[in-house]
Design a protein around this motif. Structure first.
Motif, PDB file in Angstrom:
ATOM      1  N   GLU A 190       5.874  -3.403  -1.810  1.00 51.50           N
ATOM      2  CA  GLU A 190       5.845  -3.166  -3.253  1.00 51.50           C
ATOM      3  C   GLU A 190       4.670  -2.282  -3.636  1.00 51.50           C
ATOM      4  OE1 GLU A 190       5.172  -5.650  -7.414  1.00 51.50           O
ATOM      5  OE2 GLU A 190       6.139  -6.661  -5.716  1.00 51.50           O
ATOM      6  N   LEU A 191       3.516  -2.512  -3.027  1.00 48.96           N
ATOM      7  CA  LEU A 191       2.356  -1.668  -3.313  1.00 48.96           C
ATOM      8  C   LEU A 191       2.645  -0.211  -2.945  1.00 48.96           C
ATOM      9  CD1 LEU A 191      -0.614  -3.894  -2.053  1.00 48.96           C
ATOM     10  CD2 LEU A 191      -0.038  -3.351  -4.431  1.00 48.96           C
ATOM     11  N   ARG A 192       3.273  -0.005  -1.792  1.00 48.45           N
ATOM     12  CA  ARG A 192       3.566   1.352  -1.337  1.00 48.45           C
ATOM     13  C   ARG A 192       4.594   2.053  -2.226  1.00 48.45           C
ATOM     14  NH1 ARG A 192       3.677  -0.237   5.079  1.00 48.45           N
ATOM     15  NH2 ARG A 192       1.507   0.306   5.541  1.00 48.45           N
ATOM     16  N   ALA A 193       5.425   1.269  -2.896  1.00 46.10           N
ATOM     17  CA  ALA A 193       6.463   1.852  -3.742  1.00 46.10           C
ATOM     18  C   ALA A 193       5.956   2.223  -5.132  1.00 46.10           C
ATOM     19  CB  ALA A 193       7.638   0.880  -3.869  1.00 46.10           C
ATOM     20  N   ARG A 194       4.785   1.766  -5.476  1.00 41.61           N
ATOM     21  CA  ARG A 194       4.269   2.046  -6.812  1.00 41.61           C
ATOM     22  C   ARG A 194       3.834   3.502  -6.942  1.00 41.61           C
ATOM     23  NH1 ARG A 194       0.632  -3.436  -8.027  1.00 41.61           N
ATOM     24  NH2 ARG A 194       2.415  -4.867  -8.143  1.00 41.61           N
ATOM     25  N   ARG A 195       4.079   4.079  -8.112  1.00 43.51           N
ATOM     26  CA  ARG A 195       3.697   5.469  -8.380  1.00 43.51           C
ATOM     27  C   ARG A 195       2.203   5.672  -8.168  1.00 43.51           C
ATOM     28  NH1 ARG A 195       1.263   7.331 -12.936  1.00 43.51           N
ATOM     29  NH2 ARG A 195       1.350   9.589 -13.329  1.00 43.51           N
ATOM     30  N   GLU A 196       1.403   4.684  -8.513  1.00 43.66           N
ATOM     31  CA  GLU A 196      -0.050   4.822  -8.447  1.00 43.66           C
ATOM     32  C   GLU A 196      -0.567   4.938  -7.018  1.00 43.66           C
ATOM     33  OE1 GLU A 196       1.074   2.987 -12.271  1.00 43.66           O
ATOM     34  OE2 GLU A 196       1.517   2.499 -10.164  1.00 43.66           O
ATOM     35  N   ASP A 197       0.272   4.621  -6.028  1.00 44.00           N
ATOM     36  CA  ASP A 197      -0.193   4.704  -4.644  1.00 44.00           C
ATOM     37  C   ASP A 197      -0.620   6.122  -4.276  1.00 44.00           C
ATOM     38  OD1 ASP A 197      -0.738   3.936  -1.989  1.00 44.00           O
ATOM     39  OD2 ASP A 197       1.278   4.514  -1.353  1.00 44.00           O
ATOM     40  N   ARG A 198       0.003   7.125  -4.860  1.00 46.18           N
ATOM     41  CA  ARG A 198      -0.369   8.511  -4.532  1.00 46.18           C
ATOM     42  C   ARG A 198      -1.545   9.002  -5.373  1.00 46.18           C
ATOM     43  NH1 ARG A 198       1.182  12.529  -7.874  1.00 46.18           N
ATOM     44  NH2 ARG A 198       2.501  12.027  -9.661  1.00 46.18           N
ATOM     45  N   LEU A 199      -2.004   8.167  -6.303  1.00 46.48           N
ATOM     46  CA  LEU A 199      -3.110   8.551  -7.176  1.00 46.48           C
ATOM     47  C   LEU A 199      -4.378   7.737  -6.942  1.00 46.48           C
ATOM     48  CD1 LEU A 199      -1.083   8.798 -10.526  1.00 46.48           C
ATOM     49  CD2 LEU A 199      -1.785  10.695  -9.058  1.00 46.48           C
ATOM     50  N   ASP A 200      -4.240   6.561  -6.377  1.00 46.65           N
ATOM     51  CA  ASP A 200      -5.387   5.668  -6.257  1.00 46.65           C
ATOM     52  C   ASP A 200      -6.171   5.935  -4.975  1.00 46.65           C
ATOM     53  OD1 ASP A 200      -7.092   3.716  -7.121  1.00 46.65           O
ATOM     54  OD2 ASP A 200      -5.745   2.041  -6.736  1.00 46.65           O
ATOM     55  N   ILE A 201      -7.354   5.327  -4.903  1.00 52.55           N
ATOM     56  CA  ILE A 201      -8.196   5.453  -3.716  1.00 52.55           C
ATOM     57  C   ILE A 201      -7.947   4.333  -2.721  1.00 52.55           C
ATOM     58  CG2 ILE A 201     -10.023   6.687  -4.952  1.00 52.55           C
ATOM     59  CD1 ILE A 201     -11.576   4.054  -5.114  1.00 52.55           C
ATOM     60  N   VAL A 202      -7.251   3.276  -3.149  1.00 52.82           N
ATOM     61  CA  VAL A 202      -7.051   2.105  -2.304  1.00 52.82           C
ATOM     62  C   VAL A 202      -5.721   2.212  -1.555  1.00 52.82           C
ATOM     63  CG1 VAL A 202      -6.771  -0.399  -2.253  1.00 52.82           C
ATOM     64  CG2 VAL A 202      -8.406   0.641  -3.835  1.00 52.82           C
ATOM     65  N   PRO A 240      -2.633   0.706   0.573  1.00 48.81           N
ATOM     66  CA  PRO A 240      -2.073  -0.639   0.766  1.00 48.81           C
ATOM     67  C   PRO A 240      -2.491  -1.265   2.093  1.00 48.81           C
ATOM     68  CG  PRO A 240      -0.425   0.787  -0.191  1.00 48.81           C
ATOM     69  CD  PRO A 240      -1.599   1.662   0.155  1.00 48.81           C
ATOM     70  N   LEU A 241      -2.766  -0.453   3.105  1.00 47.27           N
ATOM     71  CA  LEU A 241      -3.192  -0.980   4.396  1.00 47.27           C
ATOM     72  C   LEU A 241      -4.492  -1.770   4.287  1.00 47.27           C
ATOM     73  CD1 LEU A 241      -2.378  -1.014   7.377  1.00 47.27           C
ATOM     74  CD2 LEU A 241      -3.778   1.032   7.707  1.00 47.27           C
ATOM     75  N   LEU A 242      -5.370  -1.374   3.361  1.00 48.07           N
ATOM     76  CA  LEU A 242      -6.609  -2.121   3.152  1.00 48.07           C
ATOM     77  C   LEU A 242      -6.307  -3.510   2.604  1.00 48.07           C
ATOM     78  CD1 LEU A 242      -9.676  -2.441   2.920  1.00 48.07           C
ATOM     79  CD2 LEU A 242      -9.568  -1.207   0.732  1.00 48.07           C
ATOM     80  N   VAL A 243      -5.345  -3.594   1.703  1.00 44.68           N
ATOM     81  CA  VAL A 243      -4.950  -4.882   1.139  1.00 44.68           C
ATOM     82  C   VAL A 243      -4.363  -5.778   2.227  1.00 44.68           C
ATOM     83  CG1 VAL A 243      -3.444  -6.014  -0.544  1.00 44.68           C
ATOM     84  CG2 VAL A 243      -4.564  -3.845  -1.128  1.00 44.68           C
ATOM     85  N   GLU A 244      -3.539  -5.197   3.093  1.00 41.22           N
ATOM     86  CA  GLU A 244      -2.933  -5.972   4.185  1.00 41.22           C
ATOM     87  C   GLU A 244      -3.998  -6.540   5.107  1.00 41.22           C
ATOM     88  OE1 GLU A 244      -1.571  -6.975   8.031  1.00 41.22           O
ATOM     89  OE2 GLU A 244      -2.743  -5.155   7.641  1.00 41.22           O
ATOM     90  N   TRP A 245      -4.968  -5.702   5.487  1.00 39.34           N
ATOM     91  CA  TRP A 245      -6.053  -6.158   6.360  1.00 39.34           C
ATOM     92  C   TRP A 245      -6.849  -7.271   5.688  1.00 39.34           C
ATOM     93  CZ3 TRP A 245     -11.232  -3.101   6.490  1.00 39.34           C
ATOM     94  CH2 TRP A 245     -12.169  -3.788   7.287  1.00 39.34           C
ATOM     95  N   ALA A 246      -7.197  -7.076   4.424  1.00 40.17           N
ATOM     96  CA  ALA A 246      -8.013  -8.051   3.719  1.00 40.17           C
ATOM     97  C   ALA A 246      -7.317  -9.408   3.633  1.00 40.17           C
ATOM     98  CB  ALA A 246      -8.347  -7.525   2.325  1.00 40.17           C
ATOM     99  N   CYS A 247      -6.052  -9.399   3.257  1.00 41.84           N
ATOM    100  CA  CYS A 247      -5.340 -10.672   3.129  1.00 41.84           C
ATOM    101  C   CYS A 247      -5.229 -11.386   4.473  1.00 41.84           C
ATOM    102  CB  CYS A 247      -3.965 -10.434   2.535  1.00 41.84           C
ATOM    103  SG  CYS A 247      -3.975  -9.966   0.789  1.00 41.84           S
ATOM    104  N   ARG A 248      -5.035 -10.615   5.529  1.00 41.49           N
ATOM    105  CA  ARG A 248      -4.877 -11.211   6.864  1.00 41.49           C
ATOM    106  C   ARG A 248      -6.133 -11.943   7.322  1.00 41.49           C
ATOM    107  NH1 ARG A 248      -5.857  -8.293  11.324  1.00 41.49           N
ATOM    108  NH2 ARG A 248      -5.353  -6.341  10.255  1.00 41.49           N
ATOM    109  N   VAL A 249      -7.301 -11.416   6.990  1.00 41.96           N
ATOM    110  CA  VAL A 249      -8.527 -12.027   7.492  1.00 41.96           C
ATOM    111  C   VAL A 249      -9.210 -12.930   6.471  1.00 41.96           C
ATOM    112  CG1 VAL A 249      -8.958 -10.168   9.133  1.00 41.96           C
ATOM    113  CG2 VAL A 249      -9.942 -10.011   6.832  1.00 41.96           C
ATOM    114  N   PHE A 250      -8.855 -12.777   5.182  1.00 43.01           N
ATOM    115  CA  PHE A 250      -9.521 -13.570   4.137  1.00 43.01           C
ATOM    116  C   PHE A 250      -8.790 -14.863   3.819  1.00 43.01           C
ATOM    117  CE2 PHE A 250      -9.731 -14.481  -0.504  1.00 43.01           C
ATOM    118  CZ  PHE A 250     -11.048 -14.940  -0.551  1.00 43.01           C
ATOM    119  N   LEU A 251      -7.446 -14.817   3.778  1.00 42.62           N
ATOM    120  CA  LEU A 251      -6.697 -16.002   3.378  1.00 42.62           C
ATOM    121  C   LEU A 251      -6.733 -17.069   4.467  1.00 42.62           C
ATOM    122  CD1 LEU A 251      -3.536 -14.372   1.766  1.00 42.62           C
ATOM    123  CD2 LEU A 251      -5.555 -15.293   0.610  1.00 42.62           C
TER     124      LEU A 251
END
Length: 406
Positions: free
Chosen positions: A281-293, A295-306
Motif C-alpha cells: 500500500e505504501l508503494r502504491a501511494r502517489r507520495e512515494d515518488r515525492l517523499d524521502i522515505v 517503503p523499504l525503510l518502514v519494512e526494516w523498522a517494523c521487522r526489528v522494532f515490533l
C-alpha cells in the motif's frame, strides 16, 4: 536480535556499497542537470535545490535500509561536551514505612529476560538545565519559567541520534520560536532535551524492541520532573516521525498510569501513527515518488522494532494494532493540547490525518499545520531540503498554539 540479510554481512555489505556509489556517481549528476528544467522535477513547485536534495536523501535512505546501517550509540560526551548527559533509570523507593511503585508499569513493565530500563544519554540545547536553572525556580511576570521541550528524534526507531549532527536544526527551531522577539527573554525562554533512546537493529544486541524506547522516554521525562524539579506543566513533549510516535506513546502512558504528572503540551512533526500499513500500500501511494522515505525503510523498522507479543493480549500480526504502537487505533483521552505538523507530499500524510480524526473524537484540543509541498519530517530534514522559512513559521505557530494565541 533481528535476522540479517545478504547485504548486511560481508561481502554483501561491501558489494552493495560499491553498487550504490556507482549508482550515485551516474544518477545524481544527471538529475542535477535534468532538474534545472522545472517540468522535469518530481514536483514543479520545488526549487532545483529541493528536487535534488530530495533525490539525494532518498538514495541515502534506500542504501541504509538495504544494508541496515544503524548508528552506534555511546555515552561518551563527544563534541557536545557538557551538553551531553547520562540519565539513569529509576528504581522503586523503599524504606521501613513505605514502598513507592515503579514508574515503569503496565505495558512498560520491565521483563527480566528481555527488555528492561537502561541507562541512556541525552543532549541539551542550548545548555544543560540544572536544579538551579530558572525552570526550577518560582517564576515572576517579568521572568516566567522557560519551557522544557523533551524531544524524541525520528529515524523509524533504527536511525539517527540525539547529537548535534541530527538535532541542531530542529532544536534551533524550537528555541527560536520560544524566544520570539524579546531579547531579554531569549536567554531563558526554553531548553531542549533530546534523549538517546535505544534503537532497534542488529547493530544493537542489547535490544531495542518495543517497549525499550518507551521505557527510555519514561526515564527521561521522570528525570526532568523528579530529579531536576521541572514543573510538569512547563514540559512539552515533542517528536518527529518515529519520535512523534514515541511522544504519543508516552502521553498515553502518563494518562493511563498516572505515575507522573501530565505535561503542558505536545508538539509533533510528521508523527508515525500507523505501523500496520502494508508495504504494498505504501508503494502504491502517489507520495512515494515525492517523499524521502522509501517503503523499504518502514519494512526494516517494523521487522526489528515490533515485538513478537505484548503483555496485554496482542500477539503476532496483531501487535501493530496496539494503540501504544499505532496511535491511530485509539485516541488518547487527554486535556493536553496537541499540535501536529504534516508535509503536503509525505507518504504517511493520510495516516496522520486518520489519526487526527481519531484523536478529535477522543475530545483532544488539537491543531493541524500543513507545510505545502513538503516531504516527510521537516523538523530534521527541513534545512537540507530547503524549507527553512516554512519550518520557522511552523514552529512559531506551534508556540502560539501552546500559548493559547491561536
Amino acid at each position: 536480535m533481528a535476522d540479517t540479510t545478504l547485504w548486511t554481512r560481508q561481502p554483501g555489505f561491501f558489494l552493495y556499497t560499491v553498487y550504490t556509489a556507482i549508482k550515485a556517481l551516474v544518477k545524481l549528476p544527471l538529475l542535477m542537470l535534468l532538474y534545472t528544467i522545472p517540468r522535469f522535477r518530481p514536483l514543479r513547485e520545488w526549487t532545483h535545490q529541493q528536487a535534488f536534495a530530495r533525490a539525494l536523501t532518498r538514495l541515502i535512505f534506500e542504501y541504509a535500509s538495504v544494508v541496515e546501517f544503524s548508528p552506534a550509540q555511546c555515552h561518551e560526551p563527544g563534541k557536545e561536551k557538557d551538553r551531553f548527559v547520562t540519565i539513569e533509570p529509576f528504581a522503586p523507593s523503599q524504606n521501613d514505612q513505605e514502598q513507592k511503585p515503579s514508574i515503569y508499569a503496565g505495558i512498560a513493565k520491565p521483563d527480566p529476560d528481555a527488555v528492561k530500563p537502561a541507562t541512556i544519554g541525552g543532549t541539551w540545547f542550548p545548555s544543560p538545565l540544572s536544579p538551579d536553572s530558572p525552570s526550577s525556580r518560582a517564576h515572576t511576570p517579568r521572568r516566567p519559567r522557560p519551557r522544557v521541550f523533551l524531544h524524541f528524534h525520528g529515524g523509524a526507531y533504527v536511525l539517527f541520534d540525539c547529537r548535534d549532527r541530527d538535532m541542531s536544526f530542529g532544536a534551533r527551531l524550537l528555541l527560536g520560536a520560544a524566544s520570539g522577539s524579546d531579547p531579554e527573554a531569549a536567554a531563558a525562554a526554553a531548553y531542549v532535551l533530546c534523549p538517546q533512546y535505544r534503537l532497534a537493529s542488529h547493530a544493537h544486541p542489547s535490544g531495542g524492541r518495543f517497549p525499550a524506547a518507551l521505557q527510555d522516554a519514561i526515564t527521561s521525562y521522570a528525570h526532568l520532573v523528579l530529579r531536576l524539579g521541572v514543573d510538569a506543566r512547563d514540559v512539552v513533549l515533542s517528536g518527529d516521525s518515529a519520535g512523534g510516535n514515541l511522544a504519543l506513546a508516552l502521553l498515553r502512558y502518563l494518562e493511563e498510569t498516572k505515575v507522573l504528572p501530565l505535561p503542558g503540551g505536545a508538539v509533533l512533526w510528521s508523527p508515525w501513527t500507523d505501523l500496520g500499513v502494508p508495504l504494498a500500500e505504501l508503494r502504491a501511494r502517489r507520495e512515494d515518488r515525492l517523499d524521502i522515505v522509501p517503503p523499504l525503510l518502514v519494512e526494516w523498522a517494523c521487522r526489528v522494532f515490533l515485538p513478537e507479543k505484548l503483555g496485554d493480549g496482542y500477539e503476532g500480526a496483531k501487535v501493530c494494532e496496539n494503540p501504544y504502537i499505532s496511535p491511530v487505533k485509539r485516541g488518547i483521552e487527554t486535556e493536553v493540547p496537541i499540535w501536529v505538523q504534516i508535509g503536503g507530499t509525505e507518504i504517511i500524510k493520510e495516516d496522520i490525518l486518520r489519526w487526527v480524526e481519531v484523536q478529535k473524537q477522543a475530545g483532544a484540543r488539537l491543531r493541524v499545520y500543513e507545510i505545502p509541498n513538503a516531504p516527510h519530517d521537516m523538523f530534521m530534514a527541513g534545512e537540507g531540503l530547503g524549507f527553512v522559512k516554512e519550518c520557522g513559521q511552523a514552529a512559531e505557530d506551534a508556540i502560539r498554539f501552546l500559548d493559547g494565541r491561536e
